[in-house]
Write an enzyme that holds these catalytic residues in place. Structure first.
Site, PDB file in Angstrom:
ATOM      1  N   HIS A 181       0.833  -1.210   0.000  1.00  0.00           N
ATOM      2  CA  HIS A 181       0.000   0.000   0.000  1.00  0.00           C
ATOM      3  C   HIS A 181       0.869   1.262   0.000  1.00  0.00           C
ATOM      4  CE1 HIS A 181      -3.825   2.114   1.308  1.00  0.00           C
ATOM      5  NE2 HIS A 181      -2.907   3.030   1.636  1.00  0.00           N
ATOM      6  N   GLU A 182       1.857   1.286   0.893  1.00  0.00           N
ATOM      7  CA  GLU A 182       2.688   2.486   1.013  1.00  0.00           C
ATOM      8  C   GLU A 182       3.646   2.656  -0.166  1.00  0.00           C
ATOM      9  OE1 GLU A 182       1.714   4.566   3.087  1.00  0.00           O
ATOM     10  OE2 GLU A 182       0.466   3.218   4.285  1.00  0.00           O
ATOM     11  N   HIS A 226       1.855   4.616  -2.712  1.00  0.00           N
ATOM     12  CA  HIS A 226       1.940   6.050  -2.410  1.00  0.00           C
ATOM     13  C   HIS A 226       3.307   6.602  -2.828  1.00  0.00           C
ATOM     14  CE1 HIS A 226      -1.855   6.342  -0.429  1.00  0.00           C
ATOM     15  NE2 HIS A 226      -1.519   5.650   0.652  1.00  0.00           N
TER      16      HIS A 226
END
Length: 233
Positions: free
Chosen positions: A135-136, A139
């Site tokens: 997920h990160e 980003h």
């Protein structure tokens, strides 16, 4: 650049926002009002970051979690994202993804210039660590490819959260089932929307109304933007 259709950002504040990965535990099929109450005592995050949702029973030590991060780096999806960060000119160093003890009820987060943190005390299983890292990294990829990305801009933040929620597997039906959400049809988009709202409303620049408006404004373009994948995994 950000996907076509996003508004231009305001000036970036001096302090970078933490893009937080919120915890899944308080998320179990709970009415929105209860969620807001559960988060009411949380300290306001600093401007310029992003965060992620996971389980909270027991948790791991920092050293145990760092070992789990090392194992996650060998998984195909993490290797794919690291390769594309490198190709985009944003290769990462050894300390880019680190285990930390977190006081806040978050699973992890990404900060521009600070890298990715995984909250060891909120991790219980390898899959949870893998999901936070994936997920990160999405980003981080967005931050790398979009020269004008401003985490203080609600539309920009919402766009990256939509992409991270959709592409990371956070909303796979098995994970939703374990959270207590048992809807069969349309579960994935409902999950992404719920988790986007949870993350963006934690941004001190985004009220609940602003977060919802931003999410709806950018939903189509950002949900369908699957870079660096050819299609959603």
């Amino acid at each position: 650049m950000l996907p076509i259709g996003l508004p231009e950002p305001a000036l970036l504040p001096e302090n970078e926002l933490l893009v937080r990965h919120c915890l899944s535990a308080p998320e179990r099929n709970t009415p929105t009002r209860k969620l807001r109450e559960a988060m009411a005592d949380e300290p306001t995050p600093e401007p310029g970051t992003s965060t992620s949702p996971s389980a909270v029973n027991g948790g791991k030590t920092v050293n145990e979690c760092q070992d789990m991060i090392r194992r996650s780096l060998r998984t195909p999806m993490v290797k794919f994202l690291l390769e594309h960060l490198e190709k985009s000119g944003c290769g990462i160093g050894d300390g880019f993804i680190k285990a930390v003890h977190c006081e806040k009820k978050i699973a992890g987060g990404y900060t521009r210039g600070g890298g990715i943190m995984v909250c060891s005390n909120h991790m219980n299983m390898q899959d949870e660590v893998n999901q936070v890292v994936i997920h990160e990294l999405i980003h981080a990829f967005d931050d790398c490819r979009a020269a004008n990305l401003n985490w203080a801009n609600c539309a920009h933040h919402a766009c990256s959260e939509i992409r991270a929620g959709h592409l990371s597997g956070d909303c796979h039906y098995k994970r939703e089932f374990l959270r207590g959400f048992m809807k069969i049809r349309g579960h994935e988009q409902d999950c992404v929307r719920r988790r986007v709202m949870k993350s963006v409303t934690a941004n001190p620049y985004c009220s609940e109304a602003a977060a919802k408006d931003a999410m709806e404004a950018v939903w189509d373009v950002c949900y369908n933007d699957t870079q660096p994948f050819d299609r959603a995994p």
